[in-house]
Design an enzyme around this catalytic site. Structure first.
Site, PDB file in Angstrom:
ATOM      1  N   LYS A 172       0.856  -1.188   0.000  1.00 46.11           N
ATOM      2  CA  LYS A 172       0.000   0.000   0.000  1.00 46.11           C
ATOM      3  C   LYS A 172       0.885   1.227   0.000  1.00 46.11           C
ATOM      4  CE  LYS A 172      -3.851   2.231   0.259  1.00 46.11           C
ATOM      5  NZ  LYS A 172      -3.353   2.951  -0.961  1.00 46.11           N
ATOM      6  N   GLN A 178       7.219   3.938   3.916  1.00 47.82           N
ATOM      7  CA  GLN A 178       5.797   3.574   3.907  1.00 47.82           C
ATOM      8  C   GLN A 178       5.556   2.280   4.694  1.00 47.82           C
ATOM      9  OE1 GLN A 178       3.826   5.663   1.518  1.00 47.82           O
ATOM     10  NE2 GLN A 178       2.167   5.048   2.863  1.00 47.82           N
ATOM     11  N   LYS A 196       5.482   3.260   8.313  1.00 45.70           N
ATOM     12  CA  LYS A 196       4.329   4.135   8.526  1.00 45.70           C
ATOM     13  C   LYS A 196       3.043   3.310   8.566  1.00 45.70           C
ATOM     14  CE  LYS A 196       4.061   7.388   5.452  1.00 45.70           C
ATOM     15  NZ  LYS A 196       3.734   8.454   4.473  1.00 45.70           N
ATOM     16  N   LYS A 222       5.417   1.707  -3.055  1.00 46.07           N
ATOM     17  CA  LYS A 222       5.360   3.068  -3.605  1.00 46.07           C
ATOM     18  C   LYS A 222       5.652   2.989  -5.088  1.00 46.07           C
ATOM     19  CE  LYS A 222       4.858   7.302  -1.967  1.00 46.07           C
ATOM     20  NZ  LYS A 222       4.232   7.773  -0.731  1.00 46.07           N
ATOM     21  N   GLY A 250      -2.568   8.286  -4.275  1.00 44.83           N
ATOM     22  CA  GLY A 250      -1.880   9.479  -4.756  1.00 44.83           C
ATOM     23  C   GLY A 250      -0.652   9.820  -3.926  1.00 44.83           C
ATOM     24  N   ASP A 251       0.106  10.761  -4.435  1.00 43.28           N
ATOM     25  CA  ASP A 251       1.234  11.379  -3.731  1.00 43.28           C
ATOM     26  C   ASP A 251       1.475  12.681  -4.511  1.00 43.28           C
ATOM     27  OD1 ASP A 251       3.410  10.495  -1.550  1.00 43.28           O
ATOM     28  OD2 ASP A 251       4.523  11.534  -3.111  1.00 43.28           O
ATOM     29  N   THR A 291      -4.330  13.628   5.491  1.00 44.48           N
ATOM     30  CA  THR A 291      -2.911  13.750   5.843  1.00 44.48           C
ATOM     31  C   THR A 291      -2.676  15.041   6.628  1.00 44.48           C
ATOM     32  OG1 THR A 291      -2.459  12.606   3.774  1.00 44.48           O
ATOM     33  CG2 THR A 291      -0.571  13.522   4.931  1.00 44.48           C
ATOM     34  N   ASN A 296      -2.292  19.175  -1.305  1.00 51.11           N
ATOM     35  CA  ASN A 296      -3.321  18.622  -0.446  1.00 51.11           C
ATOM     36  C   ASN A 296      -2.974  18.628   1.041  1.00 51.11           C
ATOM     37  OD1 ASN A 296      -5.729  17.500  -0.973  1.00 51.11           O
ATOM     38  ND2 ASN A 296      -4.969  15.437  -0.598  1.00 51.11           N
ATOM     39  N   SER A 342      -6.833   5.836   3.785  1.00 49.82           N
ATOM     40  CA  SER A 342      -6.900   4.948   2.607  1.00 49.82           C
ATOM     41  C   SER A 342      -7.334   3.548   3.038  1.00 49.82           C
ATOM     42  CB  SER A 342      -5.535   4.850   1.922  1.00 49.82           C
ATOM     43  OG  SER A 342      -5.315   5.943   1.067  1.00 49.82           O
TER      44      SER A 342
HETATM   45  N1  GLU Z   1       1.204   9.079  -0.489  1.00 51.60           N
HETATM   46  C1  GLU Z   1       0.642   9.022   0.828  1.00 51.60           C
HETATM   47  C2  GLU Z   1       1.722   8.687   1.829  1.00 51.60           C
HETATM   48  O1  GLU Z   1       2.848   9.066   1.652  1.00 51.60           O
HETATM   49  C3  GLU Z   1      -0.612   8.164   0.907  1.00 51.60           C
HETATM   50  C4  GLU Z   1      -0.475   6.744   0.487  1.00 51.60           C
HETATM   51  C5  GLU Z   1      -1.783   5.968   0.446  1.00 51.60           C
HETATM   52  O2  GLU Z   1      -2.831   6.516   0.763  1.00 51.60           O
HETATM   53  O3  GLU Z   1      -1.709   4.796   0.077  1.00 51.60           O
HETATM   54  O4  GLU Z   1       1.493   8.072   2.838  1.00 51.60           O
END
Ligand code: GLU
Length: 451
Positions: free
Chosen positions: A91, A112, A115, A127, A166-167, A211, A242, A383
């Site tokens: 994810k 990630q 996190k 990612k 997204g990112d 976020t 965002n 998410s």
């Molecule tokens: N890009 C965001 C992050 O850095 C969200 C990733 C997601 O929702 O999967 O955590």
């Protein structure tokens, strides 16, 4: 300092991944925290657990050809790094930005993984993205690019396999085009394959805000440990995407005043408090540059613009800093300025926005410092709530979703704080986040055997 038992692991990562400084930086930071873990529990050195965590499970790099509005063929490079799936499907977001390369995607995928573990949700880490630059591209070009990218990516993703979102450079518009092409290629309405969808086709309420709101909740919890709150505080938020926009919204709701925001062209200072509606008008509707805020605010408003390179947004005095633009944007020099100006808390809305030197300076000065992998986890956590709603074909109210987000952020804060206490470093949220995230992933990997 890295424990001598972990030094060979870092050496191997550096040797195996040449020319990827951001990935090295992210790994080094986590390994620096793990000395205390292996001292307490040497079992984590067994089964090459730490070595395996540093090696992505799978890395996909592919050609993305597309035709621009002039009829010319353009070639970009697409990436998906599937880092770790011990806790759930990979994810993590997709980033579209000219600076994207495999090292950037690996650092983001590595971060990630921890996190996502910290959120407590069943999600692994991954990612992806491309060196495509959506800026100044027409809608039709963005659509053709997204369709071409998904034509390859669809083979590698799925709601039980890998769930992108997204990112930087990837928002609701791009997710829509990507989802449309996935649906067309697979002939499946598999809503949970992507998150960050618009509300009318399976998106979650509060995902867009999550976020920025989440980082604000995290900082609120840190401030509370010192009997303080956002009320009356001056805040600087770098960025104007965002994450930044919804940080401004929540800080204002908590009684703080945001006095500066930025983009890659420079920053705007407005001591009367950034006007959220004008900021949204410039960035969400016009997709314009931050200096246009001044045009809307009007002459004589007192707000001013400083061009990138002339100064740093962190020169603007504040009580709370929320770096929400991009990696390594807050340098050691910036950290010194912040400390001189009396900053009391910094929470990272972006991924790894502070350099290692900046973190050291802030922590040594006693500033409350929240690392991105904890403070900006609200986005990916929401998410996961979107995936939950998709799986149950349900749609929750804004209030219910935000309440879940707030609870998750409080739990992440408390987990980082109590882990830091347990490992003898009270108040060190970097150590707490790295250790708590690592332990959750490592325990799952151990249970699953050597795979
Ligand atoms: N890009 C965001 C992050 O850095 C969200 C990733 C997601 O929702 O999967 O955590």
């Amino acid at each position: 300092m890295i424990d001598e038992k972990l030094q060979p692991i870092l050496e191997q990562v550096l040797q195996r991944n040449p020319g990827e400084p951001e990935f090295h930086q992210a790994v080094r930071e986590v390994l620096e925290s793990l000395g205390r873990v292996i001292a307490k529990n040497p079992a984590y050195l067994e089964q090459a657990l730490i070595e395996r965590i540093c090696e992505p499970e799978r890395q996909i790099i592919f050609r993305v050809p597309w035709i621009d509005d002039k009829g010319h063929v353009q070639i970009n490079r697409g990436f998906r790094v599937q880092f770790n799936s011990a806790l759930g499907p990979y994810k993590g977001g997709l980033r579209f930005h000219p600076t994207v390369n495999v090292g950037i995607i690996k650092f983001l995928g590595f971060e990630q993984t921890f996190k996502n573990a910290l959120t407590g949700m069943p999600i692994g880490g991954g990612k992806g993205g491309s060196d495509f630059n959506p800026r100044d591209r027409s809608d039709a070009e963005v659509m053709r690019f997204c369709q071409s990218l998904m034509t390859e990516l669809h083979r590698h993703i799925g709601e039980e396999t890998d769930v992108p979102a997204g990112d930087i450079g990837v928002g609701g518009r791009e997710i829509g085009y990507l989802f449309g092409q996935y649906k067309r290629l697979t002939n499946r309405y598999e809503a949970g394959v992507l998150t960050g969808k618009a509300l009318f086709y399976g998106g979650s309420r509060a995902r867009t805000e999550a976020t920025g709101y989440g980082n604000t909740y995290f900082i609120q919890a840190m401030l509370a440990t010192r009997g303080q709150s956002f009320d009356g505080k001056k805040v600087v938020v770098s960025g104007s995407g965002n994450v930044a926009i919804y940080s401004v919204e929540k800080v204002q709701a908590f009684g703080g005043k945001v006095v500066a925001v930025s983009d890659s062209s420079g920053y705007v200072v407005d001591q009367s408090g950034i006007n959220l509606e004008l900021l949204k008008e410039v960035k969400e509707f016009r997709r314009g540059r931050i200096a246009e805020y001044l045009d809307l605010k009007g002459a004589g408003s007192g707000a001013h613009f400083v061009k990138a390179g002339v100064g740093s947004i962190w020169d603007v005095p504040c009580d709370v800093g929320m770096p929400s633009a991009t990696q390594n944007e807050l340098t050691g020099k910036d950290a010194k300025t912040l400390v001189t100006n009396g900053v009391i808390a910094v929470g990272e809305g972006a991924n790894m926005p502070s350099t290692p030197e900046a973190i050291r300076i802030l922590q040594e000065a006693g500033v409350l410092f929240a690392p991105g992998k904890a403070a900006n986890a609200g986005g990916v956590a929401t998410s996961a709530l979107e995936m939950q709603q998709n799986a149950s074909r349900d749609s929750w109210s804004f209030d219910k979703t935000e309440a879940r987000l707030a609870e998750i952020m409080r739990t992440i804060h408390d987990t980082c704080a109590s882990t830091a206490d347990e490992y003898g470093a009270p108040g060190d949220y970097v150590l707490g986040a790295n250790i708590a995230g690592f332990v959750r992933v490592a325990e799952a990997m151990r249970a699953l055997g050597v795979i």
